[in-house]
Design a protein around this motif. Structure first.
Motif, short mmCIF file in Angstrom:
data_model
loop_
_atom_site.label_atom_id
_atom_site.label_comp_id
_atom_site.label_asym_id
_atom_site.label_seq_id
_atom_site.Cartn_x
_atom_site.Cartn_y
_atom_site.Cartn_z
N ASP A 248 14.67 -8.80 30.14
CA ASP A 248 14.99 -10.16 30.60
C ASP A 248 13.72 -10.95 30.94
O ASP A 248 13.60 -12.12 30.61
N ALA A 249 12.75 -10.24 31.56
CA ALA A 249 11.48 -10.89 31.89
C ALA A 249 10.72 -11.29 30.63
O ALA A 249 10.07 -12.36 30.58
N LEU A 250 10.78 -10.43 29.61
CA LEU A 250 10.11 -10.76 28.35
C LEU A 250 10.70 -12.02 27.72
O LEU A 250 9.99 -12.88 27.17
N TYR A 251 12.02 -12.15 27.80
CA TYR A 251 12.67 -13.35 27.28
C TYR A 251 12.20 -14.60 28.04
O TYR A 251 11.97 -15.65 27.45
N ARG A 252 12.09 -14.47 29.36
CA ARG A 252 11.67 -15.61 30.16
C ARG A 252 10.22 -16.03 29.85
O ARG A 252 9.87 -17.20 30.00
N LYS A 253 9.41 -15.04 29.46
CA LYS A 253 8.02 -15.36 29.10
C LYS A 253 7.90 -15.98 27.71
O LYS A 253 6.84 -16.44 27.32
N GLY A 254 8.98 -15.95 26.95
CA GLY A 254 8.97 -16.58 25.64
C GLY A 254 8.72 -15.64 24.49
O GLY A 254 8.45 -16.07 23.37
N VAL A 255 8.79 -14.38 24.75
CA VAL A 255 8.64 -13.40 23.67
C VAL A 255 9.82 -13.55 22.72
O VAL A 255 10.97 -13.73 23.15
N PRO A 257 12.86 -12.99 20.10
CA PRO A 257 13.89 -11.94 19.99
C PRO A 257 13.53 -10.89 18.97
O PRO A 257 13.91 -9.71 19.11
N GLU A 258 12.82 -11.25 17.91
CA GLU A 258 12.44 -10.30 16.89
C GLU A 258 11.53 -9.20 17.46
O GLU A 258 11.71 -7.99 17.19
N GLU A 259 10.55 -9.63 18.29
CA GLU A 259 9.63 -8.66 18.88
C GLU A 259 10.36 -7.73 19.84
O GLU A 259 10.15 -6.49 19.87
N ILE A 260 11.23 -8.29 20.66
CA ILE A 260 12.00 -7.47 21.61
C ILE A 260 12.91 -6.51 20.87
O ILE A 260 13.09 -5.35 21.24
N GLY A 261 13.53 -7.01 19.78
CA GLY A 261 14.41 -6.15 18.99
C GLY A 261 13.65 -4.97 18.40
O GLY A 261 14.15 -3.83 18.37
#
Length: 279
Positions: A248-255, A257-261
């Motif tokens: 969730d923190a990574l999403y808030r930082k703007g990472v 979705p592809e990288e998180i996936g």
């Protein structure tokens, strides 16, 4: 609107007859010793052409002035040469050669300068006229009234002639101007209507495009949010609440979705391989 003048309101005057009448009245009312002394000076009586004279229109053409200005010039000439009879400038509605030549001189300068120059040049005639008995109010009231009536009638006839011509010209010009303005207004209205229709059409197209773009943005936002929640749930399954919070923190930082996936897929593969080895 210009007022129509009824010519019957003016009385017809024969210039020669009335001038003779005034002269006879004055001769009968002014004592012999008060009679005006004839002016024999050449300066006092300038030579006047014997031709029929010039009409107002001819004066306009020769002077290059408007009718109104020509009338004003002649008035200035009569005021300047006040010791001369008006017939030296205007006879039966026509203007003399002397009037034309003096008007040309007046045109080349200003009225005050012209008047001063003429009266300085003819100072002797001015002085003789002013010293002549009979010009200081010695005429009886009847003679003066007749003379004033003649002057007013002559002026009124000249004014009527000028106004009649001016009103006709102004009326014709006004009609032409009105027709021209009407045509321009119609053309402008037609152009404005076309521009409004074009703008409405473009506005309608813009609104349609904006609505499509807005729907696409909403769909993208929904998809992005759904993907984010899916990744958080996957992280919770793989590593528990801590990993879910990190995702969730990574999403808030703007990472993206592809990288998180990719990161979660790697963890999932590692967990799967570990489970296989344990079995």
């Amino acid at each position: 609107m210009p007022k129509t003048i009824d010519i019957e309101e003016f009385h017809t005057f024969e210039l020669g007859e009335n001038v003779t009448q005034v002269t006879d009245i004055v001769s009968d009312t002014v004592p012999t010793e008060c009679q005006a002394v004839p002016c024999h000076s050449e300066e006092c009586q300038p030579t006047v052409s014997t031709q029929n004279g010039y009409t107002v229109q001819e004066m306009v053409e020769k002077l290059g002035l408007s009718k109104r200005t020509v009338f004003r010039y002649v008035k200035h000439l009569i005021e300047t040469w006040y010791w001369l009879p008006e017939t030296d400038f205007r006879v039966n509605g026509n203007y003399t050669e002397f009037a034309l030549q003096e008007a040309l001189k007046l045109k080349a300068t200003t009225f005050p300068a012209y008047q001063e120059s003429v009266q300085d040049e003819h100072a002797e005639a001015v002085q003789e006229f002013e010293e002549t008995p009979g010009v200081d109010g010695l005429f009886n009231e009847s003679a003066l009234a007749t003379y004033n009536q003649l002057q007013k009638a002559t002026s009124a006839l000249a004014t009527y002639d000028y106004q009649q011509s001016s009103y006709l010209t102004i009326g014709q010009q006004s009609l032409a101007d009105s027709q021209d303005k009407l045509a321009k207004t119609r053309s402008q209205s037609f152009d404005l209507s076309n521009r409004l229709l074009t703008q409405l059409s473009l506005l309608s197209q813009d609104k349609q495009q904006q609505e499509i773009a807005r729907q696409q943005e909403i769909t993208a936002d929904i998809d992005s949010y759904a993907l984010q929640q899916a990744h958080i749930q996957l992280a919770k399954i793989l590593k528990g609440e801590q990993l879910a919070s990190e995702v969730d923190a990574l999403y808030r930082k703007g990472v993206s979705p592809e990288e998180i996936g990719k990161m979660l897929n790697g963890l999932q593969s590692a967990n799967f391989n570990g489970d296989v080895k344990k079995s």
